[in-house]
Design an enzyme around this catalytic site. Structure first.
Site, PDB file in Angstrom:
ATOM      1  N   ARG A 154       0.822  -1.219   0.000  1.00  0.00           N
ATOM      2  CA  ARG A 154       0.000   0.000   0.000  1.00  0.00           C
ATOM      3  C   ARG A 154       0.852   1.263   0.000  1.00  0.00           C
ATOM      4  O   ARG A 154       0.619   2.184  -0.790  1.00  0.00           O
ATOM      5  CB  ARG A 154      -0.921  -0.004   1.232  1.00  0.00           C
ATOM      6  N   ARG A 235       9.927   0.134   9.507  1.00  0.00           N
ATOM      7  CA  ARG A 235      10.174  -0.371  10.850  1.00  0.00           C
ATOM      8  C   ARG A 235      11.667  -0.344  11.140  1.00  0.00           C
ATOM      9  O   ARG A 235      12.479  -0.685  10.285  1.00  0.00           O
ATOM     10  CB  ARG A 235       9.680  -1.820  10.986  1.00  0.00           C
ATOM     11  N   GLU A 264      12.800   2.345  20.381  1.00  0.00           N
ATOM     12  CA  GLU A 264      12.049   3.613  20.331  1.00  0.00           C
ATOM     13  C   GLU A 264      11.523   3.976  21.721  1.00  0.00           C
ATOM     14  O   GLU A 264      10.811   3.170  22.320  1.00  0.00           O
ATOM     15  CB  GLU A 264      10.885   3.494  19.344  1.00  0.00           C
ATOM     16  N   HIS A 282       9.052   8.616  14.857  1.00  0.00           N
ATOM     17  CA  HIS A 282       7.949   7.730  14.415  1.00  0.00           C
ATOM     18  C   HIS A 282       6.684   8.552  14.139  1.00  0.00           C
ATOM     19  O   HIS A 282       5.645   8.350  14.762  1.00  0.00           O
ATOM     20  CB  HIS A 282       7.674   6.648  15.468  1.00  0.00           C
TER      21      HIS A 282
HETATM   22  P1  NAD Z   1       1.680  -3.765   2.995  1.00  0.00           P
HETATM   23  O1  NAD Z   1       1.420  -5.059   3.679  1.00  0.00           O
HETATM   24  O2  NAD Z   1       0.609  -3.158   2.174  1.00  0.00           O
HETATM   25  O3  NAD Z   1       2.980  -3.898   2.077  1.00  0.00           O
HETATM   26  C1  NAD Z   1       4.139  -4.536   2.485  1.00  0.00           C
HETATM   27  C2  NAD Z   1       4.754  -5.175   1.254  1.00  0.00           C
HETATM   28  O4  NAD Z   1       6.052  -5.681   1.593  1.00  0.00           O
HETATM   29  C3  NAD Z   1       3.937  -6.353   0.708  1.00  0.00           C
HETATM   30  O5  NAD Z   1       3.531  -6.097  -0.626  1.00  0.00           O
HETATM   31  C4  NAD Z   1       4.904  -7.528   0.797  1.00  0.00           C
HETATM   32  O6  NAD Z   1       4.781  -8.445  -0.279  1.00  0.00           O
HETATM   33  C5  NAD Z   1       6.239  -6.813   0.770  1.00  0.00           C
HETATM   34  N1  NAD Z   1       7.364  -7.608   1.261  1.00  0.00           N
HETATM   35  C6  NAD Z   1       7.382  -8.537   2.247  1.00  0.00           C
HETATM   36  N2  NAD Z   1       8.623  -9.053   2.362  1.00  0.00           N
HETATM   37  C7  NAD Z   1       9.397  -8.427   1.435  1.00  0.00           C
HETATM   38  C8  NAD Z   1      10.754  -8.516   1.071  1.00  0.00           C
HETATM   39  N3  NAD Z   1      11.603  -9.363   1.674  1.00  0.00           N
HETATM   40  N4  NAD Z   1      11.215  -7.720   0.071  1.00  0.00           N
HETATM   41  C9  NAD Z   1      10.378  -6.867  -0.556  1.00  0.00           C
HETATM   42  N5  NAD Z   1       9.069  -6.746  -0.276  1.00  0.00           N
HETATM   43  C10 NAD Z   1       8.587  -7.514   0.716  1.00  0.00           C
HETATM   44  O7  NAD Z   1       2.172  -2.776   4.142  1.00  0.00           O
HETATM   45  P2  NAD Z   1       2.139  -1.195   4.114  1.00  0.00           P
HETATM   46  O8  NAD Z   1       0.834  -0.733   4.626  1.00  0.00           O
HETATM   47  O9  NAD Z   1       2.639  -0.727   2.806  1.00  0.00           O
HETATM   48  O10 NAD Z   1       3.222  -0.879   5.266  1.00  0.00           O
HETATM   49  C11 NAD Z   1       4.599  -1.113   5.059  1.00  0.00           C
HETATM   50  C12 NAD Z   1       5.372  -0.908   6.348  1.00  0.00           C
HETATM   51  O11 NAD Z   1       5.243   0.427   6.822  1.00  0.00           O
HETATM   52  C13 NAD Z   1       4.922  -1.789   7.521  1.00  0.00           C
HETATM   53  O12 NAD Z   1       6.058  -2.246   8.222  1.00  0.00           O
HETATM   54  C14 NAD Z   1       4.186  -0.842   8.427  1.00  0.00           C
HETATM   55  O13 NAD Z   1       4.115  -1.241   9.727  1.00  0.00           O
HETATM   56  C15 NAD Z   1       5.018   0.418   8.230  1.00  0.00           C
HETATM   57  N6  NAD Z   1       4.302   1.647   8.611  1.00  0.00           N
HETATM   58  C16 NAD Z   1       4.985   2.604   9.292  1.00  0.00           C
HETATM   59  C17 NAD Z   1       4.336   3.779   9.630  1.00  0.00           C
HETATM   60  C18 NAD Z   1       5.047   4.850  10.403  1.00  0.00           C
HETATM   61  O14 NAD Z   1       4.407   5.554  11.159  1.00  0.00           O
HETATM   62  N7  NAD Z   1       6.343   5.030  10.238  1.00  0.00           N
HETATM   63  C19 NAD Z   1       2.999   3.980   9.286  1.00  0.00           C
HETATM   64  C20 NAD Z   1       2.344   2.992   8.573  1.00  0.00           C
HETATM   65  C21 NAD Z   1       3.007   1.816   8.244  1.00  0.00           C
HETATM   66  C1  MLT Z   2       1.705   1.870  12.077  1.00  0.00           C
HETATM   67  O1  MLT Z   2       2.261   0.797  11.892  1.00  0.00           O
HETATM   68  O2  MLT Z   2       0.520   2.054  11.807  1.00  0.00           O
HETATM   69  C2  MLT Z   2       2.497   2.918  12.679  1.00  0.00           C
HETATM   70  O3  MLT Z   2       3.838   2.702  12.703  1.00  0.00           O
HETATM   71  C3  MLT Z   2       1.953   4.130  13.125  1.00  0.00           C
HETATM   72  C4  MLT Z   2       1.631   4.364  14.555  1.00  0.00           C
HETATM   73  O4  MLT Z   2       1.461   3.446  15.326  1.00  0.00           O
HETATM   74  O5  MLT Z   2       1.535   5.534  14.882  1.00  0.00           O
END
Ligand code: NAD
Ligand code: MLT
Length: 314
Positions: A154, A235, A264, A282
Site C-alpha cells: 500500500r 520499521r 524507540e 515515528h
Molecule cells: P503492505 O502489507 O501493504 O505492504 C508490504 C509489502 O512488503 C507487501 O507487498 C509484501 O509483499 C512486501 N514484502 C514482504 N517481504 C518483502 C521482502 N523481503 N522484500 C520486498 N518486499 C517484501 O504494508 P504497508 O501498509 O505498505 O506498510 C509497510 C510498512 O510500513 C509496515 O512495516 C508498516 O508497519 C510500516 N508503517 C509505518 C508507519 C510509520 O508511522 N512510520 C505507518 C504505517 C506503516
Molecule cells: C503503524 O504501523 O501504523 C504505525 O507505525 C503508526 C503508529 O502506530 O503511529
C-alpha cells in the site's frame, strides 16, 4: 459475534473511537500509556483494548490479563507490539486497521526524500543558530534520479506515484507483486541484486520480519553507488543501524532519513545526531487525518463484531 460491553482505549487513540463505541452502547475507559501492572489490572475488567504503538501487549500481559479480554485492536498497520501467538492461544482475537494511515506514511516518506536531497533540516538548524551557510548545503535535484522501492504494498506504491511527479525513475522489488502489475504503477520490477547498483535513493516499505531484518546492510551498501541515500519510514531494524552508521562515516551512504528505530525512543543517539542523518520520532502516521481514520475504523470493526457482521482487519 462477540459480546463487547467495555473497551479500554490506550496510547491517545483519537477520541472518535470512543465516540463511535459509546454511540453503539459500549462503555469506554481512556488512559494514556499504562505501567505493566496497571495495564494487567485494567485488562481484567475489559472485553477489548485498543492500542497504537506505545503499549506492548506481551505474552506475559496476555497471560496475566484474566479471562474477560476477548479482542485486542491496534489502531495502525501491523501488529508488531502485540504477541499475536500468545493472544490466539488464549482465544483473544487481534485486529488492526491496515490502510488507514497509508497516505500519511507515504507523504512522510516523500517529505523525507525531499528533505534529504536539499539538507532542509540541517540548513534550517544552521540558520536558526545564526549561520548563513549556502556552500555546505549544495543540494541535488530529484529529477532524473532513481528511487529504489523495497516493498510495493500500500505505502510503497503511493510513494512511487508521488515521486514520479518529481521526475524520478522508480524501480522496485516485491516478491508478491508481479512485474506487469508494478509496471502499471510505473515501477520497473527488478531482483534485489539488480536494484542496488541502480539506486540513488532507497526506501523500504516492508514489514519487519525475520527475512527483512537488516535487509539493507553492509553487503547492500557495497553493491550500491557510493553516496546512495536511504529512507526508512517502515520499521526499525529493516535497515541495519550499525552498517548504516559505518556507511555514513565512510561515504558509502550519502545520507539517511529515519522515522523508525530498533529501540524507540533510541537510547543511543549516535545515528540521530550524525550530521548526514535526518530523523523524526515515528511520525509517519502521525497526522490528524490518519489518526482519525484508524480510530474510526477500529471502532467500526468492534461494533461490527458485536452485531455479528463480517469482520475486517483480522
Ligand atoms: P503492505 O502489507 O501493504 O505492504 C508490504 C509489502 O512488503 C507487501 O507487498 C509484501 O509483499 C512486501 N514484502 C514482504 N517481504 C518483502 C521482502 N523481503 N522484500 C520486498 N518486499 C517484501 O504494508 P504497508 O501498509 O505498505 O506498510 C509497510 C510498512 O510500513 C509496515 O512495516 C508498516 O508497519 C510500516 N508503517 C509505518 C508507519 C510509520 O508511522 N512510520 C505507518 C504505517 C506503516
Ligand atoms: C503503524 O504501523 O501504523 C504505525 O507505525 C503508526 C503508529 O502506530 O503511529
Amino acid at each position: 459475534m462477540a459480546n463487547i460491553e467495555k473497551v479500554l482505549l490506550l496510547d491517545a487513540v483519537d477520541p472518535v473511537c470512543g465516540a463511535v463505541l459509546r454511540e453503539a452502547g459500549i462503555s469506554v475507559t481512556t488512559h494514556g500509556k499504562l505501567a505493566k501492572e496497571q495495564l494487567i489490572q485494567e485488562l481484567a475488567t475489559h472485553d477489548a483494548v485498543v492500542v497504537r504503538s506505545a503499549t506492548r501487549i506481551t505474552e506475559e500481559v496476555v497471560a496475566a490479563a484474566g479471562g474477560r479480554l476477548r479482542v485486542i485492536g491496534r489502531a495502525g498497520t501491523g501488529v508488531d507490539n502485540i504477541d499475536v501467538k500468545a493472544a490466539t492461544r488464549k482465544g483473544v482475537l487481534v485486529m488492526n486497521t491496515p490502510g488507514g494511515n497509508t497516505l500519511s506514511a507515504a507523504e512522510h516518506t516523500c517529505a523525507m526524500v525531499c528533505a534529504l536531497s536539499r539538507f532542509l533540516p540541517q540548513a534550517c538548524a544552521a540558520l536558526k543558530a545564526g549561520r548563513w551557510d549556502r556552500k555546505t548545503y549544495l543540494g541535488s535535484e530529484l529529477h532524473g534520479k532513481t528511487l529504489a522501492i523495497v516493498g510495493l504494498g500500500r505505502i510503497g506504491r503511493e510513494v512511487a506515484k508521488r515521486m514520479q511527479a518529481f521526475g524520478m525513475t522508480t524501480i522496485g522489488y516485491d516478491p508478491m507483486v508481479p512485474a506487469d502489475v508494478a509496471a502499471g504503477w510505473g515501477v520497473e520490477s527488478l531482483s534485489l541484486e539488480q536494484l542496488w547498483p541502480r539506486a540513488d535513493y532507497i526506501t523500504v516499505h516492508t514489514p519487519l520480519l525475520p527475512h527483512t531484518k537488516n535487509l539493507v546492510g553492509e553487503k547492500v551498501f557495497a553493491a550500491c553507488k557510493p553516496g546512495v541515500r536511504v529512507v526508512n519510514v517502515a520499521r526499525g531494524g529493516i535497515v541495519d543501524e550499525a552498517a548504516l552508521l559505518k556507511a555514513l562515516d565512510s561515504g558509502a551512504c550519502g545520507g539517511a532519513a529515519l522515522d523508525v528505530f530498533v529501540e524507540e525512543p533510541p537510547t543511543d543517539m549516535t545515528l540521530c545526531q550524525h550530521p548526514k542523518v535526518i530523523c523524526t520520532p515515528h511520525l509517519g502516521a502521525n497526522t490528524v487525518e490518519a489518526q482519525r481514520r484508524v480510530a474510526l475504523e477500529m471502532a467500526q470493526q468492534m461494533v461490527d463484531m458485536t452485531k455479528g457482521r463480517p469482520l475486517t482487519g483480522i
